[in-house]
Design a protein around this motif. Structure first.
Motif, PDB file in Angstrom:
ATOM      1  N   VAL A 169       0.848  -1.198   0.000  1.00  0.00           N
ATOM      2  CA  VAL A 169       0.000   0.000   0.000  1.00  0.00           C
ATOM      3  C   VAL A 169       0.882   1.246   0.000  1.00  0.00           C
ATOM      4  CG1 VAL A 169      -1.780   1.306   1.241  1.00  0.00           C
ATOM      5  CG2 VAL A 169      -1.888  -1.202   1.173  1.00  0.00           C
ATOM      6  N   ARG A 170       1.953   1.188   0.770  1.00  0.00           N
ATOM      7  CA  ARG A 170       2.903   2.311   0.814  1.00  0.00           C
ATOM      8  C   ARG A 170       3.477   2.565  -0.585  1.00  0.00           C
ATOM      9  NH1 ARG A 170       5.545   4.235   5.508  1.00  0.00           N
ATOM     10  NH2 ARG A 170       5.116   2.338   6.670  1.00  0.00           N
ATOM     11  N   SER A 171       3.771   1.483  -1.308  1.00  0.00           N
ATOM     12  CA  SER A 171       4.322   1.602  -2.661  1.00  0.00           C
ATOM     13  C   SER A 171       3.308   2.198  -3.631  1.00  0.00           C
ATOM     14  CB  SER A 171       4.771   0.225  -3.163  1.00  0.00           C
ATOM     15  OG  SER A 171       5.236   0.291  -4.487  1.00  0.00           O
ATOM     16  N   LEU A 172       2.063   1.755  -3.544  1.00  0.00           N
ATOM     17  CA  LEU A 172       1.020   2.283  -4.431  1.00  0.00           C
ATOM     18  C   LEU A 172       0.798   3.774  -4.208  1.00  0.00           C
ATOM     19  CD1 LEU A 172      -1.703  -0.536  -4.363  1.00  0.00           C
ATOM     20  CD2 LEU A 172      -0.071  -0.050  -6.174  1.00  0.00           C
ATOM     21  N   ASN A 173       0.992   4.218  -2.959  1.00  0.00           N
ATOM     22  CA  ASN A 173       0.814   5.635  -2.624  1.00  0.00           C
ATOM     23  C   ASN A 173       2.090   6.456  -2.853  1.00  0.00           C
ATOM     24  OD1 ASN A 173      -1.729   4.931  -1.844  1.00  0.00           O
ATOM     25  ND2 ASN A 173      -1.488   5.444   0.309  1.00  0.00           N
ATOM     26  N   ASN A 174       3.129   5.788  -3.401  1.00  0.00           N
ATOM     27  CA  ASN A 174       4.419   6.452  -3.650  1.00  0.00           C
ATOM     28  C   ASN A 174       5.023   7.043  -2.374  1.00  0.00           C
ATOM     29  OD1 ASN A 174       4.448   6.014  -6.519  1.00  0.00           O
ATOM     30  ND2 ASN A 174       2.890   7.609  -6.692  1.00  0.00           N
ATOM     31  N   ASN A 175       4.890   6.283  -1.268  1.00  0.00           N
ATOM     32  CA  ASN A 175       5.419   6.744   0.020  1.00  0.00           C
ATOM     33  C   ASN A 175       6.631   5.936   0.489  1.00  0.00           C
ATOM     34  OD1 ASN A 175       2.074   7.367   0.814  1.00  0.00           O
ATOM     35  ND2 ASN A 175       3.612   8.973   0.760  1.00  0.00           N
ATOM     36  N   THR A 176       7.228   5.186  -0.438  1.00  0.00           N
ATOM     37  CA  THR A 176       8.427   4.432  -0.093  1.00  0.00           C
ATOM     38  C   THR A 176       9.663   5.288  -0.356  1.00  0.00           C
ATOM     39  OG1 THR A 176       7.321   2.381  -0.748  1.00  0.00           O
ATOM     40  CG2 THR A 176       9.694   2.284  -0.443  1.00  0.00           C
ATOM     41  N   LYS A 177      10.531   5.413   0.640  1.00  0.00           N
ATOM     42  CA  LYS A 177      11.727   6.251   0.507  1.00  0.00           C
ATOM     43  C   LYS A 177      12.882   5.457  -0.119  1.00  0.00           C
ATOM     44  CE  LYS A 177      10.553   9.105   4.535  1.00  0.00           C
ATOM     45  NZ  LYS A 177      10.970   9.511   5.888  1.00  0.00           N
ATOM     46  N   ILE A 178      13.648   6.119  -0.970  1.00  0.00           N
ATOM     47  CA  ILE A 178      14.784   5.484  -1.634  1.00  0.00           C
ATOM     48  C   ILE A 178      15.782   4.943  -0.611  1.00  0.00           C
ATOM     49  CG2 ILE A 178      16.797   5.885  -3.121  1.00  0.00           C
ATOM     50  CD1 ILE A 178      14.202   5.761  -4.666  1.00  0.00           C
ATOM     51  N   GLU A 179      15.996   5.713   0.465  1.00  0.00           N
ATOM     52  CA  GLU A 179      16.963   5.264   1.478  1.00  0.00           C
ATOM     53  C   GLU A 179      16.510   3.966   2.156  1.00  0.00           C
ATOM     54  OE1 GLU A 179      15.151   9.148   3.308  1.00  0.00           O
ATOM     55  OE2 GLU A 179      15.598   8.360   1.307  1.00  0.00           O
ATOM     56  N   ASP A 180      15.178   3.789   2.335  1.00  0.00           N
ATOM     57  CA  ASP A 180      14.672   2.541   2.914  1.00  0.00           C
ATOM     58  C   ASP A 180      14.927   1.367   1.979  1.00  0.00           C
ATOM     59  OD1 ASP A 180      13.739   3.668   5.287  1.00  0.00           O
ATOM     60  OD2 ASP A 180      11.800   4.200   4.427  1.00  0.00           O
ATOM     61  N   LEU A 181      14.747   1.582   0.673  1.00  0.00           N
ATOM     62  CA  LEU A 181      15.019   0.529  -0.313  1.00  0.00           C
ATOM     63  C   LEU A 181      16.499   0.164  -0.319  1.00  0.00           C
ATOM     64  CD1 LEU A 181      12.822   1.864  -3.267  1.00  0.00           C
ATOM     65  CD2 LEU A 181      12.323  -0.125  -1.827  1.00  0.00           C
ATOM     66  N   ASN A 182      17.365   1.157  -0.185  1.00  0.00           N
ATOM     67  CA  ASN A 182      18.808   0.899  -0.170  1.00  0.00           C
ATOM     68  C   ASN A 182      19.229   0.131   1.078  1.00  0.00           C
ATOM     69  OD1 ASN A 182      19.121   2.248  -2.605  1.00  0.00           O
ATOM     70  ND2 ASN A 182      19.647   4.207  -1.641  1.00  0.00           N
ATOM     71  N   VAL A 183      18.660   0.499   2.223  1.00  0.00           N
ATOM     72  CA  VAL A 183      18.983  -0.204   3.475  1.00  0.00           C
ATOM     73  C   VAL A 183      18.466  -1.643   3.419  1.00  0.00           C
ATOM     74  CG1 VAL A 183      18.580  -0.260   5.976  1.00  0.00           C
ATOM     75  CG2 VAL A 183      19.048   1.914   4.853  1.00  0.00           C
ATOM     76  N   PHE A 184      17.283  -1.818   2.829  1.00  0.00           N
ATOM     77  CA  PHE A 184      16.687  -3.149   2.629  1.00  0.00           C
ATOM     78  C   PHE A 184      17.642  -4.036   1.822  1.00  0.00           C
ATOM     79  CE2 PHE A 184      14.022  -5.872  -0.153  1.00  0.00           C
ATOM     80  CZ  PHE A 184      13.288  -6.573   0.788  1.00  0.00           C
ATOM     81  N   ALA A 185      18.132  -3.519   0.701  1.00  0.00           N
ATOM     82  CA  ALA A 185      19.041  -4.280  -0.154  1.00  0.00           C
ATOM     83  C   ALA A 185      20.337  -4.608   0.572  1.00  0.00           C
ATOM     84  CB  ALA A 185      19.339  -3.490  -1.429  1.00  0.00           C
ATOM     85  N   ASP A 186      20.905  -3.605   1.252  1.00  0.00           N
ATOM     86  CA  ASP A 186      22.177  -3.792   1.960  1.00  0.00           C
ATOM     87  C   ASP A 186      22.035  -4.817   3.084  1.00  0.00           C
ATOM     88  OD1 ASP A 186      24.980  -2.826   2.728  1.00  0.00           O
ATOM     89  OD2 ASP A 186      23.855  -2.461   4.578  1.00  0.00           O
TER      90      ASP A 186
END
Length: 301
Positions: A169-186
């Motif tokens: 839902v956060r993704s559909l609302n465009n509320n996902t932060k780039i830094e969170d995606l980077n930390v997720f990957a790392d």
């Protein structure tokens, strides 16, 4: 002589609110859990929270009606004990404390807002208690509407856990932060590289739908390539075709796209080629906790 109890768990998520009722049969040597009923109401509380910071009056009223109905269903099923937990949307809503107080006053229903870490541990412990192979290494990925919970499991133990503000839902609302995606990957790359032949476990409603689309059985391996093909299929269909051809609920036909992306990224970052879906979730874990620590649950009026 066997003892039989009925327990219930309510999971107030960012996309839906679920009621799970199970019977628990206990004898001298074993304990068996059997699903009696699962009811899901697509309230999508995260739509309000991730864009406005709080839950709207309209959705508060719907939540109250849902919990009132769930309590009636529990009474009909003669549930002994129950527990209500809330996750990402309620964790972040500015007005969650007021909502919880009003629901307790009106319906005598307590709501426990659990942390992302606790949510991750509850879910992973369900898998550990029903593990198909305790010697394997796993990355357990539970994708919700507002958060994704990760667990590294090795030799039947949870060795690392983390919750991320990444959800459908956060993704559909465009509320996902780039830094969170980077930390997720790392986090996945760093914590999975020391374990060989990791299998990724998919948990959550979208994982169950992916399993259905794959036509595989629970715990049967879905390869990385097969999961990519499922993504291609889903993306090739319109919203209406996903509902009709794949038989997805209306509130599932949109969120399944970001969900399959999160699962695929989890496979890529962990260098895994194997994806399995055991079809267990937070509500299953809450019921197990009720059975083990019944002092944390409510006795039904």
């Amino acid at each position: 002589m066997d003892k039989i109890y009925k327990y219930a768990a309510v999971d107030i998520g960012s996309n839906a609110v679920r009621l799970l009722i199970k019977s628990v049969i206990v004898n001298n040597t074993t304990t068996k859990f059997k699903k009696i009923s699962l009811v899901r109401v697509p309230l999508r509380l995260g739509e309000d929270v991730f864009s406005k910071g709080k839950i709207s009056v309209k959705k508060i009223k719907k939540l109250q009606k849902t919990l009132k109905a769930f309590k009636i269903l529990m009474e009909i099923h003669r549930v002994f004990m129950f527990k209500v937990v809330a996750t990402s949307a309620m964790r972040e809503a500015k007005n969650s404390a007021k909502i919880i107080d009003e629901i307790y006053r009106k319906f005598n229903i307590k709501i426990d807002i659990i942390s992302g870490k606790k949510e991750a541990l509850i879910i992973a412990n369900v898998f550990l208690n029903t593990s198909i192979n305790s010697t394997d290494n796993y990355l357990y990925v539970d994708v919700g509407g507002g958060s994704t919970e990760l667990n590294i499991i090795s030799e039947n133990k949870i060795v690392k856990s983390k919750s991320f503000k990444i959800g459908t839902v956060r993704s559909l609302n465009n509320n996902t932060k780039i830094e969170d995606l980077n930390v997720f990957a790392d986090w996945i790359e760093r914590n999975s590289k020391i374990y060989n032949n990791i299998k990724v476990i998919g948990s959550g409603g979208n994982a169950s739908k992916i399993l259905k689309i794959s036509k595989k059985s629970p715990n049967e391996i879905i390869s990385y390539e097969e999961l990519k093909d499922i993504k291609t299929l889903i993306n090739s269909l319109s919203f209406e075709q996903r509902v009709f051809n794949l038989q997805l609920n209306v509130d599932r036909a949109d969120v399944i796209i970001p969900a399959v992306n999160i699962y695929l990224k989890s496979l890529e970052y962990s260098k895994s080629k194997k994806f399995i879906v055991p079809r267990i979730g937070l509500a299953d874990g809450v019921i197990q906790q009720i059975h083990i620590k019944n002092n944390e649950a409510q006795i039904l009026d």
